[in-house]
Design an enzyme around this catalytic site. Structure first.
Site, PDB file in Angstrom:
ATOM      1  N   ARG A  57       5.270  26.794  11.225  1.00 22.19           N
ATOM      2  CA  ARG A  57       4.298  26.267  12.172  1.00 22.19           C
ATOM      3  C   ARG A  57       4.520  26.886  13.546  1.00 22.19           C
ATOM      4  O   ARG A  57       5.619  27.261  13.904  1.00 22.19           O
ATOM      5  CB  ARG A  57       4.436  24.748  12.268  1.00 22.19           C
ATOM      6  CG  ARG A  57       4.240  24.025  10.948  1.00 22.19           C
ATOM      7  CD  ARG A  57       4.511  22.547  11.129  1.00 22.19           C
ATOM      8  NE  ARG A  57       3.481  21.909  11.925  1.00 22.19           N
ATOM      9  CZ  ARG A  57       3.608  20.712  12.495  1.00 22.19           C
ATOM     10  NH1 ARG A  57       4.757  20.063  12.392  1.00 22.19           N
ATOM     11  NH2 ARG A  57       2.629  20.176  13.174  1.00 22.19           N
ATOM     12  N   ARG A  76       2.760  32.858  16.243  1.00 23.29           N
ATOM     13  CA  ARG A  76       3.471  33.998  15.663  1.00 23.29           C
ATOM     14  C   ARG A  76       4.386  34.621  16.721  1.00 23.29           C
ATOM     15  O   ARG A  76       4.017  34.765  17.881  1.00 23.29           O
ATOM     16  CB  ARG A  76       2.488  35.065  15.176  1.00 23.29           C
ATOM     17  CG  ARG A  76       1.575  34.608  14.039  1.00 23.29           C
ATOM     18  CD  ARG A  76       2.369  34.426  12.746  1.00 23.29           C
ATOM     19  NE  ARG A  76       1.509  34.459  11.585  1.00 23.29           N
ATOM     20  CZ  ARG A  76       0.900  33.414  11.057  1.00 23.29           C
ATOM     21  NH1 ARG A  76       1.038  32.222  11.630  1.00 23.29           N
ATOM     22  NH2 ARG A  76       0.151  33.534   9.980  1.00 23.29           N
ATOM     23  N   GLY A  77       5.590  35.006  16.333  1.00 21.42           N
ATOM     24  CA  GLY A  77       6.515  35.640  17.256  1.00 21.42           C
ATOM     25  C   GLY A  77       6.209  37.116  17.437  1.00 21.42           C
ATOM     26  O   GLY A  77       5.696  37.777  16.519  1.00 21.42           O
ATOM     27  N   LEU A  78       6.517  37.643  18.594  1.00 23.27           N
ATOM     28  CA  LEU A  78       6.300  39.059  18.879  1.00 23.27           C
ATOM     29  C   LEU A  78       7.450  39.920  18.367  1.00 23.27           C
ATOM     30  O   LEU A  78       7.282  41.118  18.148  1.00 23.27           O
ATOM     31  CB  LEU A  78       6.145  39.270  20.389  1.00 23.27           C
ATOM     32  CG  LEU A  78       4.985  38.535  21.060  1.00 23.27           C
ATOM     33  CD1 LEU A  78       4.971  38.828  22.557  1.00 23.27           C
ATOM     34  CD2 LEU A  78       3.658  38.912  20.424  1.00 23.27           C
ATOM     35  N   ASP A 107      22.320  27.317  15.773  1.00 18.25           N
ATOM     36  CA  ASP A 107      23.186  28.255  15.059  1.00 18.25           C
ATOM     37  C   ASP A 107      22.376  28.955  13.960  1.00 18.25           C
ATOM     38  O   ASP A 107      21.273  28.534  13.609  1.00 18.25           O
ATOM     39  CB  ASP A 107      24.363  27.501  14.448  1.00 18.25           C
ATOM     40  CG  ASP A 107      25.566  28.405  14.215  1.00 18.25           C
ATOM     41  OD1 ASP A 107      25.488  29.608  14.510  1.00 18.25           O
ATOM     42  OD2 ASP A 107      26.595  27.895  13.732  1.00 18.25           O
TER      43      ASP A 107
END
Length: 583
Positions: A320, A323-325, A375
């Site tokens: 969810r 979106r990551g770059l 972690d």
């Protein structure tokens, strides 16, 4: 020397190197106990970092010595036969050890250096079924039992004395009185009355940063109540700072967002078994990790992953949130971990490289995470069943990270992937939470930034999507590709414009270096609007000021070690004044 004799000799060498490693690991823990007694907090931090490097050092030594016996055996048929024989000999060599699970993980670390096979090769690696689980029903082997009907100050004073600390308590009798009263309230809330059958306390003391912990439980019938005594060492002596009588509070002490304990114990399985009895929702992998056995925690996580994937009916899906770059992230709906794969290419606004991202992630492991950084485990050549991936997700992963993700027959193989505990992205949480919960999360987001600063950490990218909310409602940071030590940055104020038109220009009218940070500009990047922005500024306006960050930089340069105790102020037996005195 024939193959059987060479394998037997090599097995003896590996066991001795493992024994030396674990002895060094335990020696570091004993040193930390002494450092706590001396109030040497910088020394505790140093030992924690050095201990994390021990296994790699001893694995390298063992591999060199083994090759001196069996040669540089590798993936060729003769090399595989040599390592198969070594595995059989080593299994016989370590049988009966109290730390046999760690010994087998140590051996697997050697095979991973020699063979780059996908997943686990049962011919040369120890599999999950070869590695024993924590003792079931044996948890009292590492604990003391105090037979008692009620919690009395005299009982608690015995518990504190039995901890065997060389440093004296400032007022042990008063600590015992205050703790007994707090525990009695917890017992009444948990069991519906003041009576218990016994109090069990683990013999080893748990040390981390500036704190020490006695971990136990109260029992009545088939029910247990976790019980953690949090100790601090002030200039005037040791004191019980807090008593934690609930599973949730104990779980936070053992959080995946905190650094590692030092616990001197010959058989970690006994301690893990006890911890499971009071923290049934914690995975075995998390508990080993909390004790600093990072490689074996990875072994246990892989065991869990294989079981979860085999039992799952739903496919993997994109996590969810936005979106990551830098990372492509997916998860298994019923598995409480996410998988993060570095993309092959980054957009222009991300001026970094794959190796720099990996360096920053590894840097996180050697920092005090102060309960605010999640972690992770790092896997190579991890296979996952092709049938668990939809065509859309698989196409997306191959397009984003085709250099490290590939399909082999019925498996999707990840040459490099991070596996990290799943939390709710903060931006998603704020959209779905009630106004009251959203405000609490925003306030804690500011606390998170403050505590990271005090720990010499600057997240870099402050967007809400890079932070998450745990099941306990704590805000944590989990995206490390722009993380920097605070002391490496230059915090600046915007210079005044010489001409009013300069402020309207597309480009800044002043020079900006790579490590420059302008705190007043942070307002634009938080992504908070309306009431939530007002709440943040009411509590944390100081974060937009240069002086705040420079103060923490100076404190870090002086080597100050700040208190980050994993419990709420209301649990302190003597209130906030005690907290200030401990600093």
């Amino acid at each position: 020397m024939d193959l059987a004799s060479a394998a037997a000799r090599a097995a003896e060498i590996v066991e001795q190197d493992f024994a030396d490693f674990h002895a060094s690991f335990q020696a570091a823990t004993r040193r930390v106990r002494t450092l706590f007694e001396r109030r040497d907090w910088a020394g505790v931090r140093h030992e924690t970092v050095e201990r994390m490097r021990l296994q790699a050092s001893y694995v390298g030594r063992a591999l060199g010595e083994v090759r001196g016996v069996i040669g540089r055996a590798g993936a060729d048929p003769a090399g595989r036969r040599a390592w198969q024989a070594l595995k059989r000999a080593y299994a016989r060599q370590v049988v009966g050890r109290d730390d046999v699970e760690l010994a087998k993980t140590f051996y697997n670390s050697l095979t991973r250096k020699v063979f780059s096979h996908v997943g686990v090769d049962p011919a040369i690696d120890f599999q999950g079924e070869d590695i024993p689980l924590p003792y079931k029903g044996w948890e009292m082997a590492a604990a003391r039992m105090y037979a008692a009907r009620r919690i009395e100050p005299e009982l608690i004073e015995r518990v504190l004395a039995d901890a065997g600390l060389a440093a004296p308590f400032a007022d042990r009798a008063e600590d015992a009185r205050l703790a007994a009263r707090a525990i009695e309230d917890g017992v009444a809330a948990r069991f519906g009355g003041p009576e218990i059958e016994a109090l069990d306390v683990l013999r080893p003391v748990f040390f981390r940063n500036k704190g020490a912990y006695l971990v136990g439980r109260a029992r009545r019938g088939g029910e247990v109540m976790p019980l953690v005594f949090a100790l601090v060492h002030r200039p005037e002596g040791v004191a019980v700072d807090a008593v934690l009588p609930t599973e949730d509070e104990t779980s936070i002490v053992f959080s995946f967002a905190r650094w590692y304990f030092h616990v001197a114990v010959d058989s970690p399985r006994e301690v893990i078994g006890f911890l499971q009895s009071i923290l049934p929702r914690k995975r075995v992998a998390e508990l080993y990790n909390s004790l600093g056995y990072l490689k074996h925690a990875k072994t246990e996580l892989y065991r869990d992953l294989v079981a979860e994937v085999a039992a799952a009916e739903e496919p993997f899906r994109v996590t969810r949130g936005q979106r990551g770059l830098v990372m492509a992230v997916f998860t298994l709906p019923r598995f409480d971990w996410v998988f993060k794969v570095i993309r092959d290419r980054f957009p222009p606004q991300k001026s970094t490289t794959r190796w720099e991202v990996m360096r920053r992630y590894r840097q996180v492991l050697e920092r005090d995470r102060v309960g605010r950084m999640v972690d992770f485990q790092e896997f190579e050549h991890l296979p996952l069943p092709r049938e668990r991936f939809s065509s859309a997700l698989l196409d997306e992963l191959l397009a984003a990270a085709g250099d490290t993700v590939r399909v082999e027959d019925d498996q999707v193989v990840f040459d490099h992937v991070y596996v990290e505990r799943r939390v709710t992205p903060l931006d998603v949480y704020l959209q779905e939470a009630s106004p009251e919960r959203a405000e609490r999360a925003v306030i804690d987001y500011g606390r998170c930034l403050r505590e990271l600063a005090a720990a010499d950490v600057f997240p870099g990218d402050l967007l809400l999507k890079n932070f998450g909310v745990t099941r306990h409602g704590r805000v944590v940071f989990y995206d490390y590709d722009e993380l920097s030590p605070l002391v490496d940055l230059t915090f600046r104020r915007f210079p005044e414009a010489a001409d009013p038109g300069d402020e309207m220009a597309a480009e800044p009218w002043f020079s900006v270096e790579e490590h420059d940070v302008f705190p007043e500009e942070m307002r634009r990047f938080l992504g908070l609007e309306g009431r939530l922005r007002e709440v943040f500024e009411e509590h944390h306006a100081e974060l937009f000021e240069v002086d705040f960050w420079r103060r923490h930089q100076e404190a870090s340069r002086r080597g100050e070690v700040i208190d980050f105790f994993p419990y709420r102020r209301r649990r302190r037996l003597r209130g906030d004044a005690a907290a200030e005195a401990a600093r």
